[in-house]
Design an enzyme around this catalytic site. Structure first.
Site, PDB file in Angstrom:
ATOM      1  N   HIS A   1     -12.353 -35.026  41.055  1.00  0.00           N
ATOM      2  CA  HIS A   1     -13.016 -35.459  42.284  1.00  0.00           C
ATOM      3  C   HIS A   1     -13.874 -34.349  42.901  1.00  0.00           C
ATOM      4  CE1 HIS A   1      -9.436 -33.740  44.500  1.00  0.00           C
ATOM      5  NE2 HIS A   1     -10.382 -33.436  45.360  1.00  0.00           N
TER       6      HIS A   1
ATOM      7  N   ASP B   1      -7.242 -36.774  37.304  1.00  0.00           N
ATOM      8  CA  ASP B   1      -8.008 -35.951  38.250  1.00  0.00           C
ATOM      9  C   ASP B   1      -8.170 -34.512  37.769  1.00  0.00           C
ATOM     10  OD1 ASP B   1      -9.572 -35.610  40.486  1.00  0.00           O
ATOM     11  OD2 ASP B   1      -7.905 -35.098  41.805  1.00  0.00           O
TER      12      ASP B   1
ATOM     13  N   SER C   1      -8.805 -28.039  46.767  1.00  0.00           N
ATOM     14  CA  SER C   1      -8.621 -28.913  45.612  1.00  0.00           C
ATOM     15  C   SER C   1      -9.140 -28.229  44.355  1.00  0.00           C
ATOM     16  CB  SER C   1      -9.369 -30.231  45.813  1.00  0.00           C
ATOM     17  OG  SER C   1      -8.750 -31.019  46.790  1.00  0.00           O
TER      18      SER C   1
END
Length: 461
Positions: free
Chosen positions: A116, A146, A220
């Site tokens: 992402h 992911d 992230s």
């Protein structure tokens, strides 16, 4: 004598050239194919120690130079509404920037991050902890888990992370979350592992490491490391209603990450193996409903046709309690372990069958080779062409009809897309199998279907 000496020199020279060529070609290929470095096999010991009693500095110093800032640049065309009204179609390009973190995993510049973080990027830029910047190339992604793999061509050998065995991580163990969120020097926060094999029903990975180390947006793709500085996970999400950290964060375990990276490098995509079972994880309530004594494990409700589980002899009513040496008390533990394996890998499945423990070797089946049958509908995952044709990111395709009630409508239904079942989004075949694992085909369900004509209809079957 002179000829003999010359012959010896020629032979020696040829041997050196051959050896040099062997090292150049074969060692270079080995390095490219095996970019993941594993940590030594030992247990991290910090039991009974407070944060003040543990020296985090060495682990932090090790990880800081292995974490990078990732900038995702994309462009979209913006039109002036007035110009558009008068038929002018000359819009302006507007730059959009997203940021996140990544982890260097090889000295020659391979970097792992979240999918992402770089999704829909047209340009990707990496900034090292020493402020050097490089353009990155996208090697491959796995949106389901992911994870994305990038590559930079640096002018130096880079400090890189080594992978710990995430199966050995203990609840209560101290860990550090390292990220580079705002193109500053990397930041470090400390916490403990709060839970393993955490299931968040995301439709993708179902086996997160949960930690209370502070992780905020921008972190992230960063590293979760143990007190030795070894990688145990890739930070991927937080649980929050505000968008900011409120107590827990989650990481993709290093064992799953390692397998994804190796698949991308070797095959160009992720190789998924499945057991071929449906069912439900046990607890007090489920066990009472099923009228069984066991309250831990995974209850097999149905075995998929032509799967490894069927060929090995698993049956409805079996309770899976262990895969190889890993205990299974939940679906997350079961799926998390299977996700570290490839098709045709064999795992020993320990089951409780009628009160007796039985070990059955099962060869995992390639996911694409097994069609899932649900209420007389044979289903398969959407491929990329279907997603583009129907303009969908998720859904499940009806391949064939065997339900007698639906056979008259088979021409209309075959090739259509199931969007949801009982209000739960049908992200893929696996998600349907999981959500319906405890149901029997005597129970009716409501199915939302996108027909080939573009119409959406709801049926109860």
């Amino acid at each position: 004598m002179k000829n003999t000496a010359n012959l010896f020199l020629v032979s020696l020279f040829s041997g050196i050239v051959t050896l040099g060529a062997y090292k150049f070609f074969f060692e270079a290929r080995t390095t490219a194919a095996n970019i993941v470095t594993n940590a030594p096999t030992y247990q991290t010991k910090n039991v009974g120690l407070t944060a003040e009693a543990i020296d985090f500095t060495e682990a932090a110093e090790t990880a800081l130079n292995q974490v990078v800032h990732v900038k995702n640049v994309s462009y979209r065309t913006v039109y002036n509404p007035i110009d558009f009204f008068y038929g002018h179609r000359n819009g302006q390009q507007q730059q959009q920037i997203g940021t996140g973190s990544g982890v260097i995993i090889s000295e020659d510049g391979y970097i792992v991050t979240n999918n992402h973080v770089i999704n829909e990027a047209q340009d990707i830029e990496i900034t090292l902890n020493n402020k050097k910047t490089y353009k990155a190339k996208l090697i491959g992604t796995d949106s389901k888990m992911d994870i994305a793999l990038l590559k930079v061509d640096a002018d130096e050998k880079l400090s890189y992370a080594v992978f710990a065995d995430s199966d050995n991580v203990k609840v209560g163990e101290w860990v550090l979350a390292v990220g580079n969120p705002y193109n500053l020097n990397a930041t470090v926060t400390a916490g403990i592992v709060s839970a393993k094999a955490r299931n968040l029903d995301t439709g993708g990975i179902q086996s997160f490491i949960q930690t209370d180390a502070v992780v905020n947006p921008g972190n992230s793709g960063g590293a979760l490391v143990n007190t030795n500085g070894e990688l145990v996970g890739i930070n991927t999400m937080i649980s929050s209603n505000t968008g900011s950290y409120v107590g827990y964060s989650f990481a993709v375990p290093s064992n799953i990450t390692r397998k994804i990276i190796q698949d991308i490098m070797e095959f160009g995509n992720v190789q998924r193996g499945i057991l071929g079972i449906e069912g439900t994880e046990l607890n007090g309530t489920a066990s009472k409903e099923l009228n069984i004594d066991q309250t831990q494990g995974f209850y097999v409700n149905k075995v998929t046709k032509n799967s490894g589980a069927e060929k090995a002899g698993l049956k409805s009513g079996d309770v899976i309690v262990k895969l190889d040496n890993q205990n299974v008390t939940s679906f997350a533990e079961l799926s998390g372990y299977v996700n570290t394996k490839r098709p045709n890998d064999e795992i020993n499945v320990t089951i409780n069958r009628d009160g007796k423990m039985v070990i059955i070797p099962v060869k995992l089946t390639k996911k694409e080779l097994v069609n899932y049958e649900f209420y007389g509908l044979e289903l398969e995952d959407l491929d990329q062409a279907d997603k583009q044709r129907f303009k969908l990111k998720q859904g499940v395709k009806i391949k064939d009809i065997t339900n007698e009630k639906l056979v008259p409508y088979s021409e209309e239904l075959k090739g259509s897309i199931i969007l949801s079942i009982d209000g739960v989004k049908a992200t893929d075949v696996e998600s349907i199998s999981r959500s319906l694992g405890s149901k029997t085909e005597k129970e009716s369900v409501q199915v939302e279907i996108l027909l080939k004509t573009g119409q959406v209809m709801r049926i109860i079957i």
